[in-house]
Design an enzyme around this catalytic site. Structure first.
Site, PDB file in Angstrom:
ATOM      1  N   GLY A 197      46.665  32.390  48.946  1.00 11.51           N
ATOM      2  CA  GLY A 197      46.434  30.949  48.958  1.00 11.51           C
ATOM      3  C   GLY A 197      47.708  30.205  48.607  1.00 11.51           C
ATOM      4  N   GLY A 198      47.535  29.026  48.026  1.00  9.85           N
ATOM      5  CA  GLY A 198      48.693  28.193  47.685  1.00  9.85           C
ATOM      6  C   GLY A 198      49.641  28.861  46.716  1.00  9.85           C
ATOM      7  N   GLY A 228      79.993  29.117  71.244  1.00  6.74           N
ATOM      8  CA  GLY A 228      79.392  28.436  70.092  1.00  6.74           C
ATOM      9  C   GLY A 228      79.207  29.380  68.921  1.00  6.74           C
ATOM     10  N   ALA A 229      78.895  30.635  69.236  1.00  5.57           N
ATOM     11  CA  ALA A 229      78.669  31.601  68.162  1.00  5.57           C
ATOM     12  C   ALA A 229      79.963  31.853  67.382  1.00  5.57           C
ATOM     13  CB  ALA A 229      78.120  32.896  68.730  1.00  5.57           C
TER      14      ALA A 229
HETATM   15  C1  HXC Z   1      38.795  34.068  37.935  1.00  6.36           C
HETATM   16  C2  HXC Z   1      39.195  36.187  38.690  1.00  6.36           C
HETATM   17  C3  HXC Z   1      39.939  35.684  39.772  1.00  6.36           C
HETATM   18  C4  HXC Z   1      40.078  34.274  39.877  1.00  6.36           C
HETATM   19  C5  HXC Z   1      39.935  37.815  39.898  1.00  6.36           C
HETATM   20  N1  HXC Z   1      39.212  37.515  38.805  1.00  6.36           N
HETATM   21  N2  HXC Z   1      40.383  36.712  40.511  1.00  6.36           N
HETATM   22  N3  HXC Z   1      38.626  35.368  37.786  1.00  6.36           N
HETATM   23  N4  HXC Z   1      39.502  33.506  38.940  1.00  6.36           N
HETATM   24  N5  HXC Z   1      40.779  33.724  40.877  1.00  6.36           N
HETATM   25  C6  HXC Z   1      38.587  38.436  37.873  1.00  6.36           C
HETATM   26  C7  HXC Z   1      37.404  39.174  38.472  1.00  6.36           C
HETATM   27  O1  HXC Z   1      36.228  38.398  38.304  1.00  6.36           O
HETATM   28  C8  HXC Z   1      37.367  40.421  37.616  1.00  6.36           C
HETATM   29  O2  HXC Z   1      36.789  40.141  36.366  1.00  6.36           O
HETATM   30  C9  HXC Z   1      38.840  40.698  37.365  1.00  6.36           C
HETATM   31  O3  HXC Z   1      39.517  39.457  37.578  1.00  6.36           O
HETATM   32  C10 HXC Z   1      39.418  41.721  38.295  1.00  6.36           C
HETATM   33  O4  HXC Z   1      39.075  41.353  39.628  1.00  6.36           O
HETATM   34  P1  HXC Z   1      38.438  42.372  40.653  1.00  6.36           P
HETATM   35  O5  HXC Z   1      37.841  41.587  41.735  1.00  6.36           O
HETATM   36  O6  HXC Z   1      37.549  43.346  39.939  1.00  6.36           O
HETATM   37  O7  HXC Z   1      39.739  43.150  41.135  1.00  6.36           O
HETATM   38  P2  HXC Z   1      40.026  43.760  42.553  1.00  6.36           P
HETATM   39  O8  HXC Z   1      38.859  44.501  43.066  1.00  6.36           O
HETATM   40  O9  HXC Z   1      41.317  44.501  42.403  1.00  6.36           O
HETATM   41  O10 HXC Z   1      40.265  42.521  43.538  1.00  6.36           O
HETATM   42  C11 HXC Z   1      41.357  41.673  43.337  1.00  6.36           C
HETATM   43  C12 HXC Z   1      41.179  40.383  44.194  1.00  6.36           C
HETATM   44  C13 HXC Z   1      39.803  39.741  43.887  1.00  6.36           C
HETATM   45  C14 HXC Z   1      41.266  40.747  45.674  1.00  6.36           C
HETATM   46  C15 HXC Z   1      42.343  39.466  43.830  1.00  6.36           C
HETATM   47  O11 HXC Z   1      39.677  39.632  42.462  1.00  6.36           O
HETATM   48  C16 HXC Z   1      39.668  38.392  44.478  1.00  6.36           C
HETATM   49  O12 HXC Z   1      39.368  38.248  45.663  1.00  6.36           O
HETATM   50  N6  HXC Z   1      39.794  37.371  43.645  1.00  6.36           N
HETATM   51  C17 HXC Z   1      39.622  36.003  44.050  1.00  6.36           C
HETATM   52  C18 HXC Z   1      40.769  35.540  44.897  1.00  6.36           C
HETATM   53  C19 HXC Z   1      40.636  34.076  45.212  1.00  6.36           C
HETATM   54  O13 HXC Z   1      39.885  33.700  46.107  1.00  6.36           O
HETATM   55  N7  HXC Z   1      41.310  33.270  44.394  1.00  6.36           N
HETATM   56  C20 HXC Z   1      41.264  31.819  44.489  1.00  6.36           C
HETATM   57  C21 HXC Z   1      42.128  31.496  45.643  1.00  6.36           C
HETATM   58  S1  HXC Z   1      42.387  29.785  45.793  1.00  6.36           S
HETATM   59  P3  HXC Z   1      36.030  41.252  35.506  1.00  6.36           P
HETATM   60  O14 HXC Z   1      35.512  40.516  34.317  1.00  6.36           O
HETATM   61  O15 HXC Z   1      34.951  41.796  36.378  1.00  6.36           O
HETATM   62  O16 HXC Z   1      37.029  42.293  35.160  1.00  6.36           O
HETATM   63  C22 HXC Z   1      43.856  29.628  45.077  1.00  6.36           C
HETATM   64  C23 HXC Z   1      44.428  28.276  45.276  1.00  6.36           C
HETATM   65  C24 HXC Z   1      45.803  28.216  44.735  1.00  6.36           C
HETATM   66  O17 HXC Z   1      44.387  30.463  44.481  1.00  6.36           O
HETATM   67  C25 HXC Z   1      46.365  26.937  45.236  1.00  6.36           C
HETATM   68  C26 HXC Z   1      47.685  26.635  44.664  1.00  6.36           C
HETATM   69  C27 HXC Z   1      48.195  25.366  45.218  1.00  6.36           C
END
Ligand code: HXC
Length: 519
Positions: free
Chosen positions: A174-175, A409-410
């Site tokens: 994402g961002g 040019g290069a």
């Molecule tokens: C809160 C999160 C989290 C998040 C992971 N966790 N990402 N908690 N916010 N963004 C937590 C999980 O709930 C889990 O908690 C622990 O971290 C480990 O994650 P798992 O899923 O068990 O790990 P894994 O299987 O290795 O998968 C990793 C992952 C997945 C692919 C990154 O966690 C995931 O898809 N996370 C969400 C990604 C996402 O959509 N993020 C927001 C994007 S929007 P527990 O308690 O079970 O251990 C964004 C905008 C940014 O980021 C913009 C900036 C301008």
């Protein structure tokens, strides 16, 4: 003698420290460390000189109460921040801890990172960010987005003032990808890190394309296809040691000089191998990397973007101990032609060198810009202009060596004197001309060739005549566009002479808010 109260206070501190050091707990750490991955703290141990790390904000916790988050607090809130030393020099660092709520970015995590970034900028020292995070902390909603924005702003303000390096050591989606991309160099780890704006699931839903995370945004993809990553490293340790190596070439900030290292390599070393390295046949490729390593101190060259746009080579090396940025055409790939990717790669590197007072040494063997619809439709005009702009605006010492072709040019673009380069040297094998002989006679003698009794013979004669007249370094030397035609064996010595001569170079461009590089 310690009082009971002091003893209690120290025990309490120790307990709190242990709690913070435990991160997300032993189970999560064990899961995280599978496959050669290091914990967030171990990563800092490898990156920094032993015992030099000083942690800040160890006890900071988030303030979110949504979804019972008030019951899920870990001191430090998923990022370790502070300062330490690399090769004895201060650097500021952040290292996200995936074992704590997925290393996700909370408002307080962002505040911690911003605090060290502010210190890095104020004190003129590099900032190194180790990223391993699930992105914005979902439970916090847009508060965490504000945190990202604060980091992006600081990345931007600090750009060109302090070196900024990012190591991607886990997810980055994402961002969140935009902070690394503003920083100067992005390092990734093969098979354990990925970066993308939208992941495989969203892509499948929107475009019906199926792709794995690794294929979409893994280290190999970004270091070969997109150029987003400058390095694809084998594992965490390799990645962090490579960052240390890169830092050894860099000054602390834009007002500092790059560190000079003592060398046993003689400045007047004769490079005998260069006499035979350039083939007689101008169509035959050779390895420009060999030319570079023959010339630089101890043959040591840190190549950047090694697997991306391989028709141009960029990286750091030293001449008589002094760091330089090297830019070189690679005749082995696309005959060393400039294309969109090569222009972007070299332009950004030259601008980095210029921002941080690192001289640019260019080795030129370039037949021209790559022709084709694909190049034109994708904007080679704008992208090629980036490279020209970068060379022309750079005020650091610029030394260019033309080994063979430098056409049209290069030729102008590749660090020629015509673009304010300081020293242009050429090998006797150099061909500095408007274009290659074959192309030239086809244009200017089209009718003579067509009407000749033996067109093939006539064309060959005209090519030979053109080569004799123009395919050499002496026309350019007569005009003063080339300062010296040198024996190839003298290349190292002459580059060092030139850099020494330019040591105190002062060059200014008119004061302005900023230029408008063709982006
Ligand atoms: C809160 C999160 C989290 C998040 C992971 N966790 N990402 N908690 N916010 N963004 C937590 C999980 O709930 C889990 O908690 C622990 O971290 C480990 O994650 P798992 O899923 O068990 O790990 P894994 O299987 O290795 O998968 C990793 C992952 C997945 C692919 C990154 O966690 C995931 O898809 N996370 C969400 C990604 C996402 O959509 N993020 C927001 C994007 S929007 P527990 O308690 O079970 O251990 C964004 C905008 C940014 O980021 C913009 C900036 C301008």
């Amino acid at each position: 003698m310690m009082t009971e109260k002091t003893q209690r206070q120290l025990q309490d501190l120790e307990k709190r420290n242990q709690q913070a050091m435990a991160g997300g707990g032993s189970d999560r750490i064990a899961k995280h460390k599978k496959g050669n991955r290091l914990s967030a703290r171990e990563r800092l141990d490898v990156l920094l000189d032993p015992g030099s790390f000083v942690e800040m904000d160890r006890f900071v916790t988030h303030r979110c109460t949504n979804y019972e988050m008030d019951k899920n607090k870990v001191p430090g809130d998923g990022v370790i921040t502070g300062y330490g030393r690399v090769n004895g020099k201060i650097v500021y660092v952040s290292s996200q801890d995936f074992t704590v709520i997925g290393g996700s970015m909370s408002r307080t995590q962002a505040n911690k990172i911003c605090k060290v970034m502010d210190l890095a900028l104020k004190n003129g020292a590099p900032f190194i960010s180790i990223n391993d995070s699930g992105g914005a902390r979902i439970q916090e909603g847009i508060e965490s987005l504000g945190g990202y924005a604060d980091i992006f702003t600081r990345n931007t303000i600090a750009s060109g003032v302090i070196p900024q390096i990012t190591a991607i050591m886990g997810p980055c989606a994402g961002g969140a990808v935009y902070s690394p991309s503003i920083t100067d160099f992005v390092f990734m780890v093969k098979n354990s890190s990925y970066m993308f704006v939208t992941g495989p699931d969203v892509i499948k839903a929107v475009t019906h394309e199926e792709v794995t995370k690794e294929d979409l945004g893994g280290a190999t993809t970004h270091s070969q296809k997109s150029g987003v990553a400058h390095f694809a490293t084998e594992d965490d340790k390799h990645c962090l040691l490579l960052i240390r190596e890169m830092l050894s070439f860099l000054p602390a900030n834009n007002l500092d000089d790059a560190p000079i290292l003592p060398t046993n390599d003689r400045p007047d070393r004769i490079v005998e191998n260069l006499t035979t390295l350039i083939p007689d046949n101008p169509k035959k490729p050779y390895d420009m990397l060999a030319v570079i390593t023959e010339c630089v101190d101890e043959g040591y060259f840190l190549e950047i973007h090694k697997n991306y746009a391989q028709n141009i080579i960029v990286g750091f090396a030293r001449f008589n101990g002094r760091p330089v940025g090297i830019v070189a055409n690679q005749p082995q790939v696309l005959a060393g032609c400039l294309n969109i990717e090569a222009s972007r790669k070299a332009a950004r590197f030259i601008r980095f060198c210029d921002a941080f007072n690192i001289p640019v040494v260019s080795f030129v063997d370039v037949p021209g810009f790559l022709p084709g619809k694909d190049q034109e439709w994708n904007g080679i005009i704008t992208h090629g202009a980036k490279l020209l702009y970068a060379y022309a605006e750079a005020t650091v010492p610029k030394v260019t060596i033309i080994t063979r072709k430098a056409y049209g040019g290069a030729y102008i673009v590749m660090g020629s004197k015509l673009l304010r380069s300081d020293v242009n040297l050429a090998f006797p094998s150099a061909e500095i001309a408007v274009m290659g002989a074959e192309g030239a006679v086809n244009v200017i003698f089209r009718e003579e060739i067509a009407s000749a009794a033996d067109p093939v013979k006539k064309r060959a004669e005209l090519i030979a005549e053109y080569e004799e007249k123009f395919s050499n370094p002496y026309v350019s030397a007569e005009l003063g566009y080339t300062d010296e035609v040198i024996e190839p064996a003298l290349t190292r010595k002459r580059i060092i002479d030139s850099l020494e001569m330019l040591k105190h170079k002062r060059d200014i461009i008119p004061a302005k808010k900023h230029g408008n590089i063709p982006l």
